[in-house]
Design a protein around this motif. Structure first.
Motif, PDB file in Angstrom:
ATOM      1  N   VAL A  61      14.229  -4.461 -13.126  1.00  0.00           N
ATOM      2  CA  VAL A  61      13.790  -5.590 -13.952  1.00  0.00           C
ATOM      3  C   VAL A  61      12.274  -5.669 -14.023  1.00  0.00           C
ATOM      4  CG1 VAL A  61      13.937  -8.091 -14.299  1.00  0.00           C
ATOM      5  CG2 VAL A  61      15.880  -6.870 -13.297  1.00  0.00           C
ATOM      6  N   VAL A  62      11.601  -5.614 -12.887  1.00  0.00           N
ATOM      7  CA  VAL A  62      10.148  -5.831 -12.858  1.00  0.00           C
ATOM      8  C   VAL A  62       9.333  -4.570 -12.566  1.00  0.00           C
ATOM      9  CG1 VAL A  62      10.379  -8.256 -12.228  1.00  0.00           C
ATOM     10  CG2 VAL A  62      10.144  -6.537 -10.421  1.00  0.00           C
ATOM     11  N   GLY A  63      10.004  -3.442 -12.374  1.00  0.00           N
ATOM     12  CA  GLY A  63       9.291  -2.218 -12.046  1.00  0.00           C
ATOM     13  C   GLY A  63       9.198  -2.029 -10.533  1.00  0.00           C
ATOM     14  N   GLN A  64       8.859  -0.813 -10.128  1.00  0.00           N
ATOM     15  CA  GLN A  64       8.716  -0.499  -8.705  1.00  0.00           C
ATOM     16  C   GLN A  64       7.329  -0.955  -8.272  1.00  0.00           C
ATOM     17  OE1 GLN A  64      11.221   0.900  -6.676  1.00  0.00           O
ATOM     18  NE2 GLN A  64       9.789   0.176  -5.144  1.00  0.00           N
ATOM     19  N   MET A  65       7.266  -2.171  -7.701  1.00  0.00           N
ATOM     20  CA  MET A  65       5.977  -2.793  -7.432  1.00  0.00           C
ATOM     21  C   MET A  65       5.102  -1.983  -6.476  1.00  0.00           C
ATOM     22  SD  MET A  65       6.403  -5.166  -9.498  1.00  0.00           S
ATOM     23  CE  MET A  65       4.973  -6.204  -9.309  1.00  0.00           C
ATOM     24  N   SER A  66       5.700  -1.377  -5.461  1.00  0.00           N
ATOM     25  CA  SER A  66       4.894  -0.613  -4.495  1.00  0.00           C
ATOM     26  C   SER A  66       4.197   0.565  -5.162  1.00  0.00           C
ATOM     27  CB  SER A  66       5.775  -0.131  -3.333  1.00  0.00           C
ATOM     28  OG  SER A  66       6.838   0.662  -3.829  1.00  0.00           O
ATOM     29  N   GLU A  67       4.819   1.144  -6.180  1.00  0.00           N
ATOM     30  CA  GLU A  67       4.185   2.238  -6.914  1.00  0.00           C
ATOM     31  C   GLU A  67       3.156   1.709  -7.901  1.00  0.00           C
ATOM     32  OE1 GLU A  67       7.193   4.692  -8.688  1.00  0.00           O
ATOM     33  OE2 GLU A  67       8.116   5.154  -6.747  1.00  0.00           O
ATOM     34  N   LEU A  68       3.531   0.631  -8.600  1.00  0.00           N
ATOM     35  CA  LEU A  68       2.617   0.074  -9.599  1.00  0.00           C
ATOM     36  C   LEU A  68       1.304  -0.386  -8.986  1.00  0.00           C
ATOM     37  CD1 LEU A  68       5.201  -1.939 -11.741  1.00  0.00           C
ATOM     38  CD2 LEU A  68       3.855   0.015 -12.513  1.00  0.00           C
ATOM     39  N   ILE A  69       1.383  -1.060  -7.843  1.00  0.00           N
ATOM     40  CA  ILE A  69       0.157  -1.584  -7.233  1.00  0.00           C
ATOM     41  C   ILE A  69      -0.763  -0.444  -6.784  1.00  0.00           C
ATOM     42  CG2 ILE A  69       0.973  -1.846  -4.847  1.00  0.00           C
ATOM     43  CD1 ILE A  69      -1.150  -4.414  -6.776  1.00  0.00           C
ATOM     44  N   GLN A  70      -0.166   0.711  -6.446  1.00  0.00           N
ATOM     45  CA  GLN A  70      -0.992   1.854  -6.056  1.00  0.00           C
ATOM     46  C   GLN A  70      -1.638   2.521  -7.268  1.00  0.00           C
ATOM     47  OE1 GLN A  70       0.664   4.554  -3.162  1.00  0.00           O
ATOM     48  NE2 GLN A  70       1.717   2.892  -2.110  1.00  0.00           N
ATOM     49  N   GLU A  71      -0.980   2.437  -8.432  1.00  0.00           N
ATOM     50  CA  GLU A  71      -1.554   2.987  -9.659  1.00  0.00           C
ATOM     51  C   GLU A  71      -2.699   2.121 -10.170  1.00  0.00           C
ATOM     52  OE1 GLU A  71       1.419   3.554 -12.694  1.00  0.00           O
ATOM     53  OE2 GLU A  71       2.847   4.354 -11.233  1.00  0.00           O
ATOM     54  N   PHE A  72      -2.638   0.851  -9.871  1.00  0.00           N
ATOM     55  CA  PHE A  72      -3.635  -0.110 -10.358  1.00  0.00           C
ATOM     56  C   PHE A  72      -4.988   0.146  -9.697  1.00  0.00           C
ATOM     57  CE2 PHE A  72      -5.548  -4.412  -9.560  1.00  0.00           C
ATOM     58  CZ  PHE A  72      -5.960  -4.648 -10.868  1.00  0.00           C
ATOM     59  N   ASP A  73      -6.037   0.282 -10.517  1.00  0.00           N
ATOM     60  CA  ASP A  73      -7.353   0.556  -9.944  1.00  0.00           C
ATOM     61  C   ASP A  73      -8.340  -0.590 -10.166  1.00  0.00           C
ATOM     62  OD1 ASP A  73      -7.750   0.832 -12.636  1.00  0.00           O
ATOM     63  OD2 ASP A  73      -8.524   2.879 -12.557  1.00  0.00           O
ATOM     64  N   GLY A  74      -7.846  -1.742 -10.574  1.00  0.00           N
ATOM     65  CA  GLY A  74      -8.711  -2.904 -10.771  1.00  0.00           C
ATOM     66  C   GLY A  74      -9.036  -3.592  -9.458  1.00  0.00           C
ATOM     67  N   LYS A  75      -9.772  -4.683  -9.543  1.00  0.00           N
ATOM     68  CA  LYS A  75     -10.232  -5.388  -8.352  1.00  0.00           C
ATOM     69  C   LYS A  75      -9.773  -6.845  -8.281  1.00  0.00           C
ATOM     70  CE  LYS A  75     -13.156  -2.153  -6.758  1.00  0.00           C
ATOM     71  NZ  LYS A  75     -12.350  -0.954  -6.709  1.00  0.00           N
ATOM     72  N   THR A  76      -9.451  -7.452  -9.417  1.00  0.00           N
ATOM     73  CA  THR A  76      -9.165  -8.883  -9.411  1.00  0.00           C
ATOM     74  C   THR A  76      -7.735  -9.174  -9.830  1.00  0.00           C
ATOM     75  OG1 THR A  76      -9.785  -9.249 -11.724  1.00  0.00           O
ATOM     76  CG2 THR A  76     -11.562  -9.359 -10.071  1.00  0.00           C
TER      77      THR A  76
END
Length: 198
Positions: free
Chosen positions: A44-59
């Motif tokens: 439903v919401v995506g694999q959060m542990s993978e998504l957060i590692q792909e994210f390169d932002g700061k805020t």
């Protein structure tokens, strides 16, 4: 070995996260609804542990924009699933009265306790025989440590398969768990066989 405690306030500050105000008990209820609705599963919401590692932002704002671009309907879909479960459970909640709660307590104290203890003995005996090991029920001191019995020297917990759905309980169990499911023709059990094969 050193230990440090990071307060919720520090976590919020360090992670730059905002805090949503919830009334008392609301998050516990929504967690229960979600565990039944499975609204925040990866499908439903995506694999959060993978998504957060792909994210390169700061805020947080950057995360919201980044996530919303990749999962544009996720929050709505999750909310819809959880709200639908809320409507179903609200109907059940409206039917609960004191006599029903008393019946639930009696079922737990009388039936489930008796059957659970009988199942524990049967499961321990079955696995002891299967793996050619001695078995026994836990004593009072061992029960206080969260142990239901032993197969050989290995301490185990025996829990109904419904316990998996109750994983929302903040309980950290290190003892191997044997799950059972009561069927019309007996009980099925599920466990990690590697613990008994050494």
């Amino acid at each position: 070995m050193k230990k440090f405690k990071i307060s919720n306030g520090e976590i919020e500050q360090l992670s730059n996260a905002s805090k949503y105000p919830f009334p008392k008990y609301a998050t516990q209820i929504i967690n229960l609804l979600n565990s039944n609705a499975q609204g925040t599963r990866p499908a439903v919401v995506g694999q959060m542990s993978e998504l957060i590692q792909e994210f390169d932002g700061k805020t947080l704002e950057e995360w919201i924009a980044w996530y919303s671009e990749r999962q544009p309907d996720a929050v709505t879909k999750a909310t819809d699933k959880i709200f639908a479960m809320y409507q179903l459970m609200s109907e059940a909640f409206a039917q609960i009265d004191r006599p029903m709660i008393e019946a639930w307590v009696k079922d737990l104290v009388y039936n489930k306790t008796y059957c659970g203890l009988k199942f524990q003995s049967a499961i321990l005996a079955f696995l002891g025989d299967k793996y050619n090991k001695t078995w026994r029920l836990a004593n009072v001191e061992e029960e206080a440590q969260g142990i239901d019995g032993f197969i050989g020297e290995i301490p185990v917990q025996i829990k109904s398969s419904t316990y998996k759905l109750e994983a929302r309980l903040a309980e950290n169990i290190e003892t191997p768990i044997i799950y059972y499911d009561k069927k019309k023709d007996g009980i099925t059990i599920e466990f990690d066989s590697a613990i008994f094969e050494s």
